[in-house]
Design a protein around this motif. Structure first.
Motif, PDB file in Angstrom:
ATOM      1  N   MET B 273       0.831  -1.197   0.000  1.00 44.77           N
ATOM      2  CA  MET B 273       0.000   0.000   0.000  1.00 44.77           C
ATOM      3  C   MET B 273       0.868   1.251   0.000  1.00 44.77           C
ATOM      4  O   MET B 273       0.635   2.194  -0.758  1.00 44.77           O
ATOM      5  N   ALA B 274       1.899   1.254   0.856  1.00 48.48           N
ATOM      6  CA  ALA B 274       2.769   2.428   0.944  1.00 48.48           C
ATOM      7  C   ALA B 274       3.418   2.713  -0.405  1.00 48.48           C
ATOM      8  O   ALA B 274       3.511   3.870  -0.826  1.00 48.48           O
ATOM      9  N   ARG B 275       3.828   1.659  -1.102  1.00 51.42           N
ATOM     10  CA  ARG B 275       4.471   1.860  -2.402  1.00 51.42           C
ATOM     11  C   ARG B 275       3.509   2.450  -3.419  1.00 51.42           C
ATOM     12  O   ARG B 275       3.853   3.369  -4.161  1.00 51.42           O
ATOM     13  N   VAL B 276       2.301   1.896  -3.448  1.00 50.54           N
ATOM     14  CA  VAL B 276       1.303   2.378  -4.411  1.00 50.54           C
ATOM     15  C   VAL B 276       1.003   3.849  -4.156  1.00 50.54           C
ATOM     16  O   VAL B 276       1.028   4.680  -5.074  1.00 50.54           O
ATOM     17  N   VAL B 277       0.762   4.183  -2.879  1.00 52.35           N
ATOM     18  CA  VAL B 277       0.412   5.560  -2.538  1.00 52.35           C
ATOM     19  C   VAL B 277       1.568   6.492  -2.869  1.00 52.35           C
ATOM     20  O   VAL B 277       1.375   7.576  -3.437  1.00 52.35           O
ATOM     21  N   ARG B 278       2.785   6.075  -2.557  1.00 52.27           N
ATOM     22  CA  ARG B 278       3.935   6.931  -2.834  1.00 52.27           C
ATOM     23  C   ARG B 278       4.029   7.229  -4.332  1.00 52.27           C
ATOM     24  O   ARG B 278       4.212   8.371  -4.745  1.00 52.27           O
ATOM     25  N   GLY B 279       3.875   6.186  -5.141  1.00 48.62           N
ATOM     26  CA  GLY B 279       3.955   6.373  -6.592  1.00 48.62           C
ATOM     27  C   GLY B 279       2.932   7.374  -7.091  1.00 48.62           C
ATOM     28  O   GLY B 279       3.238   8.263  -7.881  1.00 48.62           O
ATOM     29  N   GLU B 280       1.711   7.245  -6.582  1.00 50.11           N
ATOM     30  CA  GLU B 280       0.652   8.152  -7.005  1.00 50.11           C
ATOM     31  C   GLU B 280       0.968   9.586  -6.608  1.00 50.11           C
ATOM     32  O   GLU B 280       0.859  10.517  -7.402  1.00 50.11           O
ATOM     33  N   ILE B 281       1.361   9.741  -5.326  1.00 46.07           N
ATOM     34  CA  ILE B 281       1.520  11.097  -4.796  1.00 46.07           C
ATOM     35  C   ILE B 281       2.732  11.787  -5.396  1.00 46.07           C
ATOM     36  O   ILE B 281       2.721  13.003  -5.617  1.00 46.07           O
ATOM     37  N   LEU B 282       3.740  11.000  -5.737  1.00 47.69           N
ATOM     38  CA  LEU B 282       4.913  11.607  -6.385  1.00 47.69           C
ATOM     39  C   LEU B 282       4.508  12.353  -7.646  1.00 47.69           C
ATOM     40  O   LEU B 282       5.014  13.441  -7.922  1.00 47.69           O
ATOM     41  N   SER B 283       3.587  11.781  -8.419  1.00 45.42           N
ATOM     42  CA  SER B 283       3.195  12.480  -9.646  1.00 45.42           C
ATOM     43  C   SER B 283       2.156  13.554  -9.354  1.00 45.42           C
ATOM     44  O   SER B 283       2.141  14.606  -9.980  1.00 45.42           O
ATOM     45  N   LEU B 284       1.287  13.292  -8.362  1.00 44.89           N
ATOM     46  CA  LEU B 284       0.229  14.270  -8.074  1.00 44.89           C
ATOM     47  C   LEU B 284       0.782  15.563  -7.493  1.00 44.89           C
ATOM     48  O   LEU B 284       0.269  16.646  -7.751  1.00 44.89           O
ATOM     49  N   LYS B 285       1.871  15.449  -6.708  1.00 44.10           N
ATOM     50  CA  LYS B 285       2.296  16.644  -5.969  1.00 44.10           C
ATOM     51  C   LYS B 285       2.897  17.705  -6.887  1.00 44.10           C
ATOM     52  O   LYS B 285       3.078  18.848  -6.473  1.00 44.10           O
ATOM     53  N   GLU B 286       3.224  17.345  -8.117  1.00 53.16           N
ATOM     54  CA  GLU B 286       3.750  18.336  -9.050  1.00 53.16           C
ATOM     55  C   GLU B 286       2.638  19.074  -9.774  1.00 53.16           C
ATOM     56  O   GLU B 286       2.905  19.979 -10.552  1.00 53.16           O
ATOM     57  N   ARG B 287       1.398  18.664  -9.543  1.00 52.55           N
ATOM     58  CA  ARG B 287       0.298  19.253 -10.317  1.00 52.55           C
ATOM     59  C   ARG B 287      -0.049  20.647  -9.805  1.00 52.55           C
ATOM     60  O   ARG B 287       0.267  21.018  -8.672  1.00 52.55           O
TER      61      ARG B 287
END
Lengths: 305, 397
Positions: B273-287
């Protein structure tokens, strides 16, 4: 390549150390010592026992001693069986578990990869449906259920195969099928989806348009690429098969390490639990490491990551 | 150009004069005519097109209903023991003698059964003739019945001393799914066991969700050194054999109740879960919306909880539905090797484990809980697959 290997070795050593610390900490966090059981032991005897096994020393000292022993390959003495060391358990049990794991791994590989290939090549036809049904069943039914069902059917009802022990090669059939069920299903699905993806690639069309025979197209061009994801998950799969046999071993009463592990859990034999856990984990990490190295040799893209 | 007449007919009523001026067109021209679907509605729309996903959902709902509402329809409770009626199967092969029906258990106990299949009572032993393999039981009212167990199937002797060879199949009305080795109703225990298994699995999955989401999002949002250290830790945990750690943890946490097993399962499987969330947020936080939130002065916590995590909900939900079946599985596994719940609590795993001892004589005791486990696993796996396709079509393999 050298750097990669060095990095991976470093990682493995750190992981192993963390694991030893965790296991040690957990075993010491369990309330009560190994000798505070319901057997009536007088205070003096308990003190003597604690003294004998150095349980009165500070935890740090105990940990230091444990690490020192580990580096000498000594996993300690069993608290429940007089005069038996954890190493004895491993020497007795591991050959059986390892053999079972090896047989199962071979079975899984020989069955799942052809199944996946057939399903992908006959996509949408009955062969594909059959493989997918088997794969779904394998992923959803727990191994102990498969084991007991097989045992009931083939041993009690039909009487074809022995129920327990390791008397002949026949004894390995049921445990092998029960233990390999999940991995078989998982690998067959993975093989199918990866081959399907590869078959849609441009280079397959190129190969076909050059007039190469279909057989050669599949074996030379499609399979080589489709096997890469399968090899990726092979490390953890093999490791799980070799180490994950405690339930199957105890159902079929095979004298393997798994049975010792379950017995020591039920006996609260802390040193054995700790030793076998560390042994299992080391083995697992080593296998994953070896498979990863092998994987690097096959697919040069990984090395430059 | 072909679709213009169609569009027109939907937008405005045809004016009488085709060359005249549209009257209501200007008001309706900007209106969106397709139904406005919410996020969940959209997911449901895609989810329901997959038959296996719907089947999975129905299976899961059935088991939930069975475990929650079921107990109010059965007369027995999960811990009520009746040693007289131990190991009575759901379908009885009875012997008729003088209009009365008798069931002979593999352990050579005789139970009288009514013609409808209700258990009337166990007979008490009167005398035994071991040489001829016969046992005599007191059938009440001064009557005696004799069981002959010299050859299978066991049967009663008639008044002339011959074996009665005709059998009547009756369904057990008292214990619809049979009784276990302690004479407890299997049906009531199944309902109770399914409930416990579900509760343990759901709580464990939710705990993993909270830990995983917090860990992953903090790691991704903080970035830099914090991120690399946190991810190294995850890498290490990922190589640990987790099954062994669940076993160790459930030993460390005291007690044999639900707590220890839930905590053990809940604190170990969050890595994915931590890996999935990290991957998502890494791209989202640049938006840009994150930038916008930061410029109006939102705190880091608000940005994480109000903006980033809701946007990563799709993959989180998919991972969660995949966590539940693996928690059911691990719970059954742990209970099976004797680390789960202690009696009289029952879970599907402990029921399977208890049934092993009587597998030869009473296989139904194993098959019933095993079937419920399989249904649950099927259901959750299908729902998870369906949700993955519905929430994120790109992830589809």
């Amino acid at each position: 390549m050298g750097r990669y290997i060095a990095k991976r070795i470093g990682m493995s050593v750190v992981t192993l150390f963390v694991l030893i610390c965790l296991t040690f900490a957990m075993m010491h966090a369990i309330p009560g010592g190994p000798f505070t059981s319901d057997r009536n032991v007088t205070e003096a005897v308990q003190q003597a026992l604690n003294e004998k096994y150095h349980l009165n020393d500070p935890v740090i000292v105990q940990f230091g001693n444990y690490i020192k022993d580990l580096l000498h390959g000594d996993l300690g003495m069993s608290y429940q069986y007089q005069g038996k060391s954890v190493n004895d358990f491993i020497v007795d049990g591991f050959p059986v578990s390892g053999k079972l794991g090896l047989v199962t791994t071979i079975f899984v590989l020989l069955a799942s990869i052809p199944m996946g290939i057939v399903a992908a090549l006959k996509n949408g036809r009955w062969q594909d449906m059959l493989v997918m049904v088997i794969a779904t069943l394998g992923v959803t039914i727990p191994s102990f259920v498969i084991a007991t069902m097989l045992m009931y059917l083939f041993s009690y009802k039909l009487g074809w195969l022995p129920t327990f022990g390791i008397s002949s090669w026949k004894s390995f059939i049921l445990p092998m099928v029960a233990m390999g069920g999940y991995s078989l299903a998982f690998l067959a699905r993975l093989m199918r989806s990866s081959l399907l993806e590869v078959m849609g690639q441009d280079y397959i069309r190129t190969a076909r348009s050059k007039g190469i025979s279909e057989f050669k197209t599949i074996t030379r061009h499609a399979l080589r690429n489709a096997l890469i994801p399968v090899i990726t998950v092979l490390g953890p799969t093999i490791a799980n098969l070799v180490t994950g046999s405690f339930v199957i071993e105890s159902i079929f009463a095979m004298p393997g390490l798994g049975v010792h592990y379950v017995t020591s859990i039920n006996n609260r034999d802390y040193s054995t639990i700790m030793g076998v856990t560390i042994f299992y984990a080391t083995f697992l990490i080593a296998i994953v490491f070896i498979v990863d190295l092998f994987y690097c040799l096959i697919d040069p893209r990984i090395r430059y990551e | 150009m072909n679709n213009i007449p169609l569009e027109k007919s939907r937008l405005v009523s045809e004016p009488a004069d085709p060359w005249g001026v549209y009257t209501e067109a200007s008001a309706n021209r900007e209106k969106i005519w397709s139904k406005n679907r919410t996020f969940l509605g959209d997911v449901w729309f895609r989810f329901r097109t997959k038959p296996t996903a719907i089947l999975g959902l129905i299976l899961v709902l059935l088991v939930v209903l069975f475990s929650l509402a079921g107990p109010s329809f059965v007369t027995h409770t999960y811990k009520e023991q009746n040693l007289k009626y131990a190991n009575i199967p759901p379908s009885l092969r009875t012997v008729e003698k003088d209009g009365r029906y008798f069931y002979i258990s593999p352990a050579l106990q005789v139970v009288e059964v009514s013609a409808k299949g209700e258990l009337l009572g166990a007979l008490s032993k009167k005398s035994a003739d071991n040489a001829n393999k016969r046992t005599t039981f007191d059938a009440g009212d001064g009557q005696l019945v004799t069981v002959d167990y010299s050859s299978k199937p066991y049967t009663l002797l008639n008044d002339e001393g011959n074996r009665i060879e005709s059998f009547h199949g009756l369904h057990n009305r008292t214990y619809l799914l049979g009784s276990d080795a302690l004479g407890r109703d299997m049906l009531a225990r199944l309902m109770y066991g399914a409930r416990i298994s579900l509760i343990v699995a759901v709580i464990a999955a939710l705990t993993n969700l909270v830990i995983g989401v917090l860990y992953g999002s903090i790691s991704a949002y903080a970035g830099g050194m914090v991120d690399s250290v946190m991810m190294r830790i995850v890498d290490i945990i990922n190589t640990l054999p987790l099954t062994l750690y669940v076993i160790l943890l459930s030993m460390v946490i005291e007690g044999k109740g639900m707590l220890s097993i839930t905590v053990a399962l809940g604190t170990v499987y969050w890595v994915n879960m931590a890996r999935v969330v990290r991957g998502e947020i890494l791209s989202l936080k640049e938006r840009d919306f994150v930038l916008a939130a930061r410029t109006i002065g939102s705190s880091t916590g608000t940005i994480l909880i109000r903006h980033l995590i809701p946007n990563a909900m799709g993959p989180i939900l998919v991972t969660l539905t995949m966590l539940i079946p693996s928690a059911v599985f691990m719970e059954a596994f742990l209970s099976f090797i004797g680390l789960g719940l202690a009696a009289p609590l029952a879970s599907l795993g402990t029921m399977c484990s208890d049934a092993l001892a009587t597998l030869r004589t009473a296989p139904y005791q194993l098959f019933e809980p095993a079937l419920v486990i399989c249904i649950l696993m099927f259901g959750f796996n299908f729902v998870g697959d369906g949700l993955r396709d519905a929430l994120d079509p790109k992830l589809k393999k």
